[in-house]
Design an enzyme around this catalytic site. Structure first.
Site, PDB file in Angstrom:
ATOM      1  CG  ASN A   7       5.723 -20.568  -3.437  1.00 21.88           C
ATOM      2  OD1 ASN A   7       5.412 -21.169  -2.157  1.00 21.88           O
ATOM      3  ND2 ASN A   7       5.766 -19.463  -3.553  1.00 21.88           N
ATOM      4  CE  LYS A  14       1.879 -17.925  -6.807  1.00 20.36           C
ATOM      5  NZ  LYS A  14       1.992 -16.958  -5.612  1.00 20.36           N
ATOM      6  CG  HIS A 208       8.270  -7.934  -0.550  1.00 23.47           C
ATOM      7  ND1 HIS A 208       9.441  -8.503  -1.436  1.00 23.47           N
ATOM      8  CD2 HIS A 208       7.338  -8.574  -0.630  1.00 23.47           C
ATOM      9  CE1 HIS A 208       8.761  -9.470  -1.962  1.00 23.47           C
ATOM     10  NE2 HIS A 208       7.452  -9.311  -1.074  1.00 23.47           N
ATOM     11  N   GLY A 212       1.028  -9.746   1.617  1.00 23.89           N
ATOM     12  CA  GLY A 212       2.585  -9.982   2.556  1.00 23.89           C
ATOM     13  C   GLY A 212       2.925  -8.531   2.766  1.00 23.89           C
ATOM     14  CG  ASP A 283      -5.693  -5.569  -5.032  1.00 19.52           C
ATOM     15  OD1 ASP A 283      -5.483  -6.580  -6.339  1.00 19.52           O
ATOM     16  OD2 ASP A 283      -5.771  -4.398  -5.827  1.00 19.52           O
ATOM     17  CD  GLU A 334       8.398  -4.980  -7.713  1.00 18.92           C
ATOM     18  OE1 GLU A 334       7.771  -5.531  -8.975  1.00 18.92           O
ATOM     19  OE2 GLU A 334       8.353  -6.518  -6.877  1.00 18.92           O
ATOM     20  CG  ASN A 335       3.553  -2.307 -10.168  1.00 15.64           C
ATOM     21  OD1 ASN A 335       4.009  -1.900 -10.759  1.00 15.64           O
ATOM     22  ND2 ASN A 335       3.268  -3.794  -9.286  1.00 15.64           N
ATOM     23  CD  GLU A 383      10.270 -13.103  -2.816  1.00 21.42           C
ATOM     24  OE1 GLU A 383      10.080 -13.459  -1.956  1.00 21.42           O
ATOM     25  OE2 GLU A 383       8.999 -12.855  -3.711  1.00 21.42           O
TER      26      GLU A 383
HETATM   27  P1  ADP Z   1       1.893 -11.461  -2.910  1.00 16.48           P
HETATM   28  O1  ADP Z   1       2.498 -10.908  -1.793  1.00 16.48           O
HETATM   29  O2  ADP Z   1       0.496 -12.488  -2.769  1.00 16.48           O
HETATM   30  O3  ADP Z   1       2.673 -11.840  -4.373  1.00 16.48           O
HETATM   31  P2  ADP Z   1       1.869  -8.926  -4.843  1.00 16.48           P
HETATM   32  O4  ADP Z   1       3.733  -8.560  -4.550  1.00 16.48           O
HETATM   33  O5  ADP Z   1       1.732  -8.838  -6.004  1.00 16.48           O
HETATM   34  O6  ADP Z   1       1.506  -9.758  -3.535  1.00 16.48           O
HETATM   35  O7  ADP Z   1       1.694  -7.667  -4.725  1.00 16.48           O
HETATM   36  C1  ADP Z   1      -0.156  -7.884  -4.822  1.00 16.48           C
HETATM   37  C2  ADP Z   1      -0.511  -6.438  -4.145  1.00 16.48           C
HETATM   38  O8  ADP Z   1       0.486  -5.901  -5.231  1.00 16.48           O
HETATM   39  C3  ADP Z   1      -2.246  -5.943  -4.342  1.00 16.48           C
HETATM   40  O9  ADP Z   1      -2.336  -5.049  -3.489  1.00 16.48           O
HETATM   41  C4  ADP Z   1      -1.088  -5.507  -5.152  1.00 16.48           C
HETATM   42  O10 ADP Z   1      -3.410  -4.402  -5.473  1.00 16.48           O
HETATM   43  C5  ADP Z   1      -0.950  -3.963  -5.781  1.00 16.48           C
HETATM   44  N1  ADP Z   1      -1.002  -3.479  -6.903  1.00 16.48           N
HETATM   45  C6  ADP Z   1      -0.517  -4.338  -8.594  1.00 16.48           C
HETATM   46  N2  ADP Z   1       0.085  -3.173  -9.237  1.00 16.48           N
HETATM   47  C7  ADP Z   1      -0.508  -1.863  -8.364  1.00 16.48           C
HETATM   48  C8  ADP Z   1      -0.699  -1.390  -9.156  1.00 16.48           C
HETATM   49  N3  ADP Z   1      -0.186   0.022 -10.406  1.00 16.48           N
HETATM   50  N4  ADP Z   1      -0.562   0.179  -8.295  1.00 16.48           N
HETATM   51  C9  ADP Z   1      -0.642  -0.198  -7.273  1.00 16.48           C
HETATM   52  N5  ADP Z   1      -0.813  -1.639  -6.301  1.00 16.48           N
HETATM   53  C10 ADP Z   1      -0.748  -2.612  -7.059  1.00 16.48           C
END
Ligand code: ADP
Length: 405
Positions: A7, A14, A208, A212, A283, A334-335, A383
């Site tokens: 990427n 990456k 997603h 982004g 974040d 996911e989180n 991905e």
């Molecule tokens: P990117 O689009 O850069 O690939 P990611 O898919 O890694 O980003 O997502 C990053 C976001 O996920 C950030 O806003 C981060 O705070 C959030 N995130 C990760 N873990 C948690 C969590 N446990 N609770 C809430 N938000 C989370």
């Protein structure tokens, strides 16, 4: 097969080196600050110690040379010979209207990629540089391009056309393209597997949510609408992007603040969204912390973020005439239990019922209640694996075609 997945960004690359048989990433890593004397390569081989190398890496070609060297390295490597890299798969951001699927990189494809630069001036040039760098260092290794836009390209005209003069669509290819296609495709396939039903028979909404964020309506395995548009700026509120708004707003701000086009672009892409509204953070984890500590601005940002997702879910249910599953993915999807809870709140009239306990679990993928008509899921996206599997398929097809000739 063993596939190097790349990427390539303007100053970073990456990578993952994936064994498609076991589906394991044998190594993962990243080169950052390309172009600087203090570039950093971080490399994590499976089952071995992580290493970090700091040094001068002035361009993508040198960066790729380093990546290959570290994959071959005695102590931290995972292969003994370059030839063990069977193929290279690239994430390419914009395939325009040209690519509706992944392709083997040929001279013809390179030409088309260059023609699409205008559509993605920030992203496609480094993707092209990455392909050229691999060509230099692995001249006999097949390379494939997997496009962020491809999954959405065949959405119906009523979903991709903007309400501007049609000639402008024809002249400049201004339309909705959508992004994160690889992720929307992957999680919708995973959802069908989880439900034990053919994808062709399902209506799925995939959200997603990362830095982004985009949402897609996937009907019978095909993306029929998605929230990102001509660029990734449209749609949901994001970490630093504004998402949907009246286009006049930006014209008004430009007039009032005397902004140039470039400054207006930076305002909407880098200083808006969660960071713009909250003034705290882009974040989600930090934002949730700020909400817990009582920040009203952070709460506003959180509410706009989740409310907008909820509105899109409603509109995509209408667009597809129903929905079988709602899937959350990406770092937030996911989180964040809080985001999922807020999006699904008061949606039982549509058959969406979250099981609050399952939503809190870190293991459960199916998080709706037993009686929920719509199945709600959290599915980790991958991905890189999709890129590796697409690359393998294309290379195998190529080998079969050559053996027939
Ligand atoms: P990117 O689009 O850069 O690939 P990611 O898919 O890694 O980003 O997502 C990053 C976001 O996920 C950030 O806003 C981060 O705070 C959030 N995130 C990760 N873990 C948690 C969590 N446990 N609770 C809430 N938000 C989370």
């Amino acid at each position: 097969m063993k596939i190097l997945v790349l990427n390539c960004g303007s100053s970073s690359i990456k990578y993952q080196f994936i064994d498609t048989d076991s589906r394991d990433a044998l190594a993962k890593g990243m080169v950052e600050r390309i172009g600087m004397s203090s570039a950093v390569l971080t490399h994590t081989p499976l089952g071995k110690e992580k290493i970090k190398i700091v040094g001068e890496i002035l361009d993508h070609s040198i960066a790729i040379e380093y990546v290959i060297a570290v994959l071959l390295s005695k102590n931290h490597g995972v292969i003994k010979d370059k030839k063990e890299i069977d193929a290279v798969g690239h994430r390419v951001v914009h395939g325009g209207e040209t690519f509706s699927g992944s392709v083997l990189i040929t001279d013809h494809v390179m030409k088309a990629l260059k023609e699409n630069i205008e559509l993605a001036p920030l992203h496609n040039p480094p993707n092209i540089k990455g392909i050229q760098a691999v060509l230099e260092h692995l001249p006999n290794t097949p390379q494939c391009g997997v496009f962020d836009t491809a999954f959405h390209v065949k959405m119906p005209a009523k979903a991709y056309l903007y309400g501007i003069p049609y000639e402008l669509y024809k002249k400049y290819k201004i339309r909705r393209y959508g992004f994160h296609g690889t992720s929307h495709r992957f999680v919708s396939e995973q959802a069908a597997q989880l439900l034990g039903k053919p994808l062709e028979e399902l209506k799925i909404i995939t959200a997603h949510l990362g830095n982004g964020a985009s949402i897609a309506a996937v009907n019978g395995g095909r993306s029929v609408d998605t929230s990102m548009g001509f660029t990734p700026l449209e749609g949901l509120l994001m970490g630093t992007r504004c998402g949907d708004m009246d286009p006049s707003v930006i014209l008004y701000i430009m007039g009032k603040e005397g902004l140039t086009l470039s400054e207006a672009n930076t305002l909407m892409n880098k200083h808006s969204g969660l960071i713009g509204l909250s003034g705290e953070s882009s974040d989600m984890r930090e934002l949730e912390q700020a909400v817990a500590e009582g920040s009203k601005k952070a709460k506003n940002a959180f509410d706009v973020f989740t409310y907008r997702i909820k509105k899109y879910v409603g509109s995509y249910i209408a667009a597809m005439g129903g929905v079988d599953a709602l899937v959350f993915t990406g770092g937030i999807g996911e989180n964040s239990t809080e985001v999922r809870k807020a999006v699904c709140e008061d949606m039982d009239f549509l058959g969406i019922n979250l099981d609050q306990e399952k939503n809190l679990s870190r293991e459960e993928l199916l998080i709706s209640s037993e009686d929920s008509k719509v199945k709600v899921m959290r599915i980790p996206t991958n991905e890189e694996l999709v890129i590796a599997l697409d690359t393998e398929e294309i290379v195998k097809e190529q080998l079969v075609a050559q053996s027939v000739e």
